[in-house]
Design a protein around this motif. Structure first.
Motif, short mmCIF file in Angstrom:
data_model
loop_
_atom_site.label_atom_id
_atom_site.label_comp_id
_atom_site.label_asym_id
_atom_site.label_seq_id
_atom_site.Cartn_x
_atom_site.Cartn_y
_atom_site.Cartn_z
N ALA A 9 0.77 -1.26 0.10
CA ALA A 9 0.01 -0.08 -0.06
C ALA A 9 0.80 1.31 -0.02
CB ALA A 9 -1.00 0.01 1.01
N VAL A 10 1.98 1.24 0.78
CA VAL A 10 2.91 2.17 0.74
C VAL A 10 3.14 2.66 -0.69
CG1 VAL A 10 5.21 3.18 1.50
CG2 VAL A 10 3.40 2.18 3.19
N ALA A 11 3.66 1.36 -1.16
CA ALA A 11 4.41 1.62 -2.67
C ALA A 11 3.46 1.90 -3.70
CB ALA A 11 5.10 0.27 -3.01
N ALA A 12 2.32 1.83 -3.57
CA ALA A 12 1.19 2.17 -4.80
C ALA A 12 0.98 3.59 -4.80
CB ALA A 12 -0.09 1.54 -4.19
N GLN A 13 0.50 4.01 -6.09
CA GLN A 13 0.49 5.48 -6.28
C GLN A 13 -0.74 5.97 -5.98
OE1 GLN A 13 2.94 7.40 -7.57
NE2 GLN A 13 1.37 9.11 -7.46
N GLY A 14 -1.70 5.33 -5.67
CA GLY A 14 -2.81 5.73 -4.94
C GLY A 14 -2.78 6.04 -3.44
N SER A 15 -2.56 4.96 -2.74
CA SER A 15 -2.66 4.90 -1.13
C SER A 15 -1.58 5.35 -0.71
CB SER A 15 -2.62 3.30 -0.76
OG SER A 15 -1.95 2.35 -1.67
N GLY A 16 -0.03 5.30 -1.21
CA GLY A 16 1.09 5.65 -0.72
C GLY A 16 1.11 7.36 -0.47
N PRO A 17 0.70 8.14 -1.30
CA PRO A 17 0.68 9.48 -0.93
C PRO A 17 -0.35 9.83 0.10
CG PRO A 17 0.72 9.05 -3.32
CD PRO A 17 0.52 7.74 -2.82
N GLU A 18 -1.56 9.08 0.19
CA GLU A 18 -2.57 9.24 1.22
C GLU A 18 -1.92 9.18 2.82
OE1 GLU A 18 -5.49 6.89 0.56
OE2 GLU A 18 -6.30 7.47 -1.37
N LEU A 19 -1.08 8.05 2.75
CA LEU A 19 -0.16 7.87 4.06
C LEU A 19 0.67 9.15 4.45
CD1 LEU A 19 0.23 6.21 6.58
CD2 LEU A 19 1.79 4.98 5.08
N VAL A 20 1.18 9.39 3.49
CA VAL A 20 2.07 10.57 3.52
C VAL A 20 1.52 11.78 4.06
CG1 VAL A 20 3.65 12.20 2.55
CG2 VAL A 20 4.00 9.78 1.86
N ARG A 21 0.36 12.19 3.38
CA ARG A 21 -0.50 13.40 3.76
C ARG A 21 -0.94 13.28 5.40
NH1 ARG A 21 -2.26 12.93 -1.77
NH2 ARG A 21 -3.99 11.52 -0.98
N ALA A 22 -1.42 12.03 5.62
CA ALA A 22 -1.91 11.66 7.07
C ALA A 22 -0.62 11.93 8.16
CB ALA A 22 -2.61 10.54 7.25
N ILE A 23 0.47 11.47 7.84
CA ILE A 23 1.64 11.46 8.57
C ILE A 23 2.07 12.79 8.66
CG2 ILE A 23 4.06 10.98 8.77
CD1 ILE A 23 3.15 8.07 7.99
N GLU A 24 2.17 13.70 7.65
CA GLU A 24 2.44 15.02 7.54
C GLU A 24 1.67 15.91 8.33
OE1 GLU A 24 5.36 15.94 6.85
OE2 GLU A 24 6.01 14.04 6.58
N SER A 25 0.29 15.61 8.30
CA SER A 25 -0.61 16.34 8.88
C SER A 25 -0.42 16.16 10.39
CB SER A 25 -2.21 16.11 8.54
OG SER A 25 -3.00 16.61 9.27
N LEU A 26 -0.37 15.08 10.78
CA LEU A 26 -0.20 14.80 12.22
C LEU A 26 1.13 15.51 12.92
CD1 LEU A 26 -1.33 11.09 12.41
CD2 LEU A 26 -2.31 13.01 13.51
N ARG A 27 2.13 15.50 12.21
CA ARG A 27 3.41 16.17 12.49
C ARG A 27 3.26 17.55 12.54
NH1 ARG A 27 6.90 12.61 8.64
NH2 ARG A 27 8.31 11.27 10.31
N ALA A 28 2.34 18.18 11.78
CA ALA A 28 2.13 19.50 11.94
C ALA A 28 1.40 19.99 13.02
CB ALA A 28 1.42 20.21 10.50
#
Length: 216
Positions: free
Chosen positions: A116-135
Protein backbone atom coordinates in the motif's frame (compact mmCIF):
# COMPACT_ATOMS: atom_id res chain seq x y z
CA UNK A 1 -25.11 13.89 28.74
CA UNK A 2 -23.97 13.20 32.31
CA UNK A 3 -20.36 12.07 32.38
CA UNK A 4 -18.72 9.56 34.70
CA UNK A 5 -15.22 11.03 34.39
CA UNK A 6 -14.47 14.10 36.48
CA UNK A 7 -10.69 14.10 36.14
CA UNK A 8 -7.76 12.74 38.12
CA UNK A 9 -7.38 14.32 41.54
CA UNK A 10 -4.29 15.74 43.19
CA UNK A 11 -4.37 12.64 45.38
CA UNK A 12 -3.87 10.50 42.26
CA UNK A 13 -0.69 12.37 41.41
CA UNK A 14 0.49 12.16 45.02
CA UNK A 15 -0.05 8.40 44.98
CA UNK A 16 1.91 7.97 41.75
CA UNK A 17 4.70 10.04 43.27
CA UNK A 18 4.81 7.58 46.18
CA UNK A 19 5.16 4.72 43.66
CA UNK A 20 8.15 6.23 41.85
CA UNK A 21 11.47 4.42 41.74
CA UNK A 22 11.54 0.76 42.74
CA UNK A 23 8.94 0.31 45.47
CA UNK A 24 8.81 -3.15 47.01
CA UNK A 25 5.98 -5.54 46.27
CA UNK A 26 4.78 -5.02 49.83
CA UNK A 27 4.72 -1.23 49.40
CA UNK A 28 2.79 -1.57 46.13
CA UNK A 29 0.24 -4.00 47.54
CA UNK A 30 -0.33 -1.63 50.45
CA UNK A 31 -1.51 0.98 47.92
CA UNK A 32 -3.41 -1.34 45.57
CA UNK A 33 -6.96 -0.34 46.59
CA UNK A 34 -6.08 3.34 46.68
CA UNK A 35 -4.47 3.17 43.26
CA UNK A 36 -7.45 1.32 41.83
CA UNK A 37 -9.79 4.04 43.10
CA UNK A 38 -7.68 7.09 42.30
CA UNK A 39 -5.90 6.07 39.09
CA UNK A 40 -7.43 3.08 37.29
CA UNK A 41 -11.13 3.73 37.88
CA UNK A 42 -10.94 7.28 36.47
CA UNK A 43 -9.37 5.84 33.28
CA UNK A 44 -12.30 3.41 32.98
CA UNK A 45 -14.72 6.29 33.46
CA UNK A 46 -12.90 8.35 30.82
CA UNK A 47 -13.05 5.55 28.26
CA UNK A 48 -16.73 4.95 28.99
CA UNK A 49 -17.45 8.63 28.33
CA UNK A 50 -15.49 8.48 25.06
CA UNK A 51 -17.38 5.34 24.00
CA UNK A 52 -20.72 6.92 24.88
CA UNK A 53 -19.87 9.91 22.70
CA UNK A 54 -18.72 7.75 19.76
CA UNK A 55 -19.57 4.05 19.60
CA UNK A 56 -16.61 3.44 17.28
CA UNK A 57 -14.46 3.60 20.43
CA UNK A 58 -16.41 1.15 22.59
CA UNK A 59 -13.98 -1.78 22.22
CA UNK A 60 -11.47 -0.82 24.89
CA UNK A 61 -9.42 -2.34 27.70
CA UNK A 62 -7.98 -0.65 30.78
CA UNK A 63 -4.97 -2.60 31.97
CA UNK A 64 -4.64 -3.78 35.55
CA UNK A 65 -1.66 -4.44 37.79
CA UNK A 66 1.43 -6.44 36.91
CA UNK A 67 4.61 -7.44 38.72
CA UNK A 68 6.87 -4.78 37.19
CA UNK A 69 6.69 -1.44 39.09
CA UNK A 70 6.31 0.39 35.74
CA UNK A 71 2.72 -0.83 35.49
CA UNK A 72 1.92 0.66 38.87
CA UNK A 73 3.45 4.01 37.87
CA UNK A 74 1.63 4.24 34.52
CA UNK A 75 -2.05 3.55 33.82
CA UNK A 76 -2.48 2.25 30.27
CA UNK A 77 -5.61 1.70 28.18
CA UNK A 78 -6.22 0.76 24.55
CA UNK A 79 -9.10 1.32 22.13
CA UNK A 80 -9.14 -1.27 19.34
CA UNK A 81 -9.85 0.05 15.86
CA UNK A 82 -8.84 -3.00 13.78
CA UNK A 83 -6.42 -5.91 14.02
CA UNK A 84 -3.30 -4.40 15.69
CA UNK A 85 -4.55 -0.89 14.89
CA UNK A 86 -5.25 0.87 18.18
CA UNK A 87 -5.48 4.08 20.13
CA UNK A 88 -3.44 3.91 23.31
CA UNK A 89 -3.80 6.15 26.35
CA UNK A 90 -1.24 6.42 29.15
CA UNK A 91 -1.67 8.36 32.39
CA UNK A 92 1.26 9.02 34.72
CA UNK A 93 2.96 11.87 36.56
CA UNK A 94 3.35 13.68 33.22
CA UNK A 95 -0.42 13.60 32.64
CA UNK A 96 -2.29 11.90 29.81
CA UNK A 97 -0.67 10.87 26.52
CA UNK A 98 -2.37 9.49 23.41
CA UNK A 99 -0.83 7.23 20.79
CA UNK A 100 -2.56 5.93 17.70
CA UNK A 101 -1.33 3.56 15.04
CA UNK A 102 -0.34 0.06 14.04
CA UNK A 103 1.75 -1.89 16.56
CA UNK A 104 2.87 -5.50 17.08
CA UNK A 105 1.81 -6.49 13.55
CA UNK A 106 1.08 -9.99 12.42
CA UNK A 107 3.72 -11.18 9.92
CA UNK A 108 1.26 -11.06 7.03
CA UNK A 109 0.41 -7.43 7.71
CA UNK A 110 3.87 -6.09 6.89
CA UNK A 111 3.74 -7.05 3.17
CA UNK A 112 0.25 -5.54 2.96
CA UNK A 113 1.57 -2.29 4.46
CA UNK A 114 4.50 -2.10 2.06
CA UNK A 115 2.35 -2.84 -0.98
CA UNK A 116 0.00 0.00 0.00
CA UNK A 117 2.90 2.39 0.72
CA UNK A 118 4.46 1.66 -2.67
CA UNK A 119 1.19 2.09 -4.59
CA UNK A 120 0.67 5.40 -6.35
CA UNK A 121 -2.85 5.89 -5.01
CA UNK A 122 -2.61 4.80 -1.37
CA UNK A 123 1.02 5.71 -0.68
CA UNK A 124 0.62 9.51 -0.97
CA UNK A 125 -2.50 9.30 1.23
CA UNK A 126 -0.40 7.90 4.07
CA UNK A 127 2.24 10.58 3.56
CA UNK A 128 -0.42 13.30 3.84
CA UNK A 129 -1.88 11.75 6.99
CA UNK A 130 1.54 11.54 8.65
CA UNK A 131 2.60 15.04 7.64
CA UNK A 132 -0.68 16.46 8.94
CA UNK A 133 -0.11 14.79 12.31
CA UNK A 134 3.46 16.07 12.48
CA UNK A 135 2.17 19.59 11.84
CA UNK A 136 -0.22 19.14 14.79
CA UNK A 137 2.61 18.24 17.14
CA UNK A 138 2.53 14.44 16.97
CA UNK A 139 5.71 12.42 17.21
CA UNK A 140 5.86 9.71 14.52
CA UNK A 141 7.55 6.50 15.62
CA UNK A 142 7.75 2.89 14.56
CA UNK A 143 9.90 -0.18 14.14
CA UNK A 144 12.08 0.38 11.08
CA UNK A 145 14.59 -1.67 9.13
CA UNK A 146 18.06 -0.23 8.61
CA UNK A 147 18.08 -1.50 5.01
CA UNK A 148 15.41 -1.36 2.33
CA UNK A 149 13.18 -4.45 2.36
CA UNK A 150 13.87 -6.96 -0.37
CA UNK A 151 12.01 -6.28 -3.59
CA UNK A 152 11.76 -2.51 -3.11
CA UNK A 153 13.88 0.16 -4.79
CA UNK A 154 15.97 2.39 -2.50
CA UNK A 155 15.13 5.24 -4.85
CA UNK A 156 11.39 4.96 -4.29
CA UNK A 157 9.86 8.35 -3.29
CA UNK A 158 8.49 6.75 -0.11
CA UNK A 159 11.55 4.67 0.68
CA UNK A 160 11.59 5.87 4.28
CA UNK A 161 8.06 4.56 4.90
CA UNK A 162 8.79 1.27 3.15
CA UNK A 163 11.29 0.47 5.90
CA UNK A 164 8.61 0.68 8.60
CA UNK A 165 7.27 -2.49 10.22
CA UNK A 166 4.90 -0.51 12.46
CA UNK A 167 3.95 3.16 12.67
CA UNK A 168 2.32 5.31 15.35
CA UNK A 169 1.71 8.97 16.19
CA UNK A 170 1.75 10.24 19.78
CA UNK A 171 1.49 13.47 21.76
CA UNK A 172 0.59 14.64 25.29
CA UNK A 173 -2.99 15.79 25.88
CA UNK A 174 -3.87 19.02 27.64
CA UNK A 175 -1.97 20.93 30.29
CA UNK A 176 -1.74 20.26 34.01
CA UNK A 177 -5.19 21.69 34.75
CA UNK A 178 -6.87 19.59 32.03
CA UNK A 179 -6.14 16.37 33.93
CA UNK A 180 -8.52 17.40 36.71
CA UNK A 181 -11.73 18.06 34.74
CA UNK A 182 -14.34 16.16 32.73
CA UNK A 183 -13.35 18.21 29.66
CA UNK A 184 -10.47 15.79 29.12
CA UNK A 185 -12.95 13.43 27.44
CA UNK A 186 -13.53 16.05 24.74
CA UNK A 187 -9.77 16.44 24.35
CA UNK A 188 -9.42 12.69 23.80
CA UNK A 189 -12.22 12.70 21.22
CA UNK A 190 -10.62 15.58 19.30
CA UNK A 191 -7.27 13.81 19.30
CA UNK A 192 -8.92 10.59 18.11
CA UNK A 193 -10.41 12.49 15.18
CA UNK A 194 -6.99 13.96 14.39
CA UNK A 195 -5.62 10.42 14.30
CA UNK A 196 -8.49 9.12 12.20
CA UNK A 197 -6.92 9.59 8.72
CA UNK A 198 -3.91 7.52 9.83
CA UNK A 199 -6.01 4.92 11.64
CA UNK A 200 -8.48 4.58 8.75
CA UNK A 201 -5.63 4.16 6.26
CA UNK A 202 -4.04 1.46 8.41
CA UNK A 203 -7.35 -0.31 9.06
CA UNK A 204 -8.06 -0.33 5.35
CA UNK A 205 -4.65 -1.50 4.16
CA UNK A 206 -3.02 -3.74 6.78
CA UNK A 207 -6.05 -5.79 7.85
CA UNK A 208 -7.89 -8.50 5.98
CA UNK A 209 -11.43 -7.79 4.71
CA UNK A 210 -14.01 -8.01 7.48
CA UNK A 211 -11.59 -7.24 10.33
CA UNK A 212 -12.02 -3.50 10.24
CA UNK A 213 -13.97 -2.11 13.20
CA UNK A 214 -14.63 1.47 12.18
CA UNK A 215 -16.33 2.38 8.91
CA UNK A 216 -14.59 4.83 6.59
Amino acid sequence: MRRAFSGWTEQAFELLLQLEGLPSQEAREKRRKERERLVRQPMIALLNDVADADHAYEDFSVWGFRKDPWWWQHQVAVIRIARNVEIGLRFDLDGLRIKGGWTYPDPGQVPLFRTAVAAQGSGPELVRAIESLRAQGYEITGDTMKRMPRGHDAGHPRADLLRYRSVSAARPLGGDCAQHTSALADTVLRAAEELQPLLSWLAGHVTVPGSRRRPA
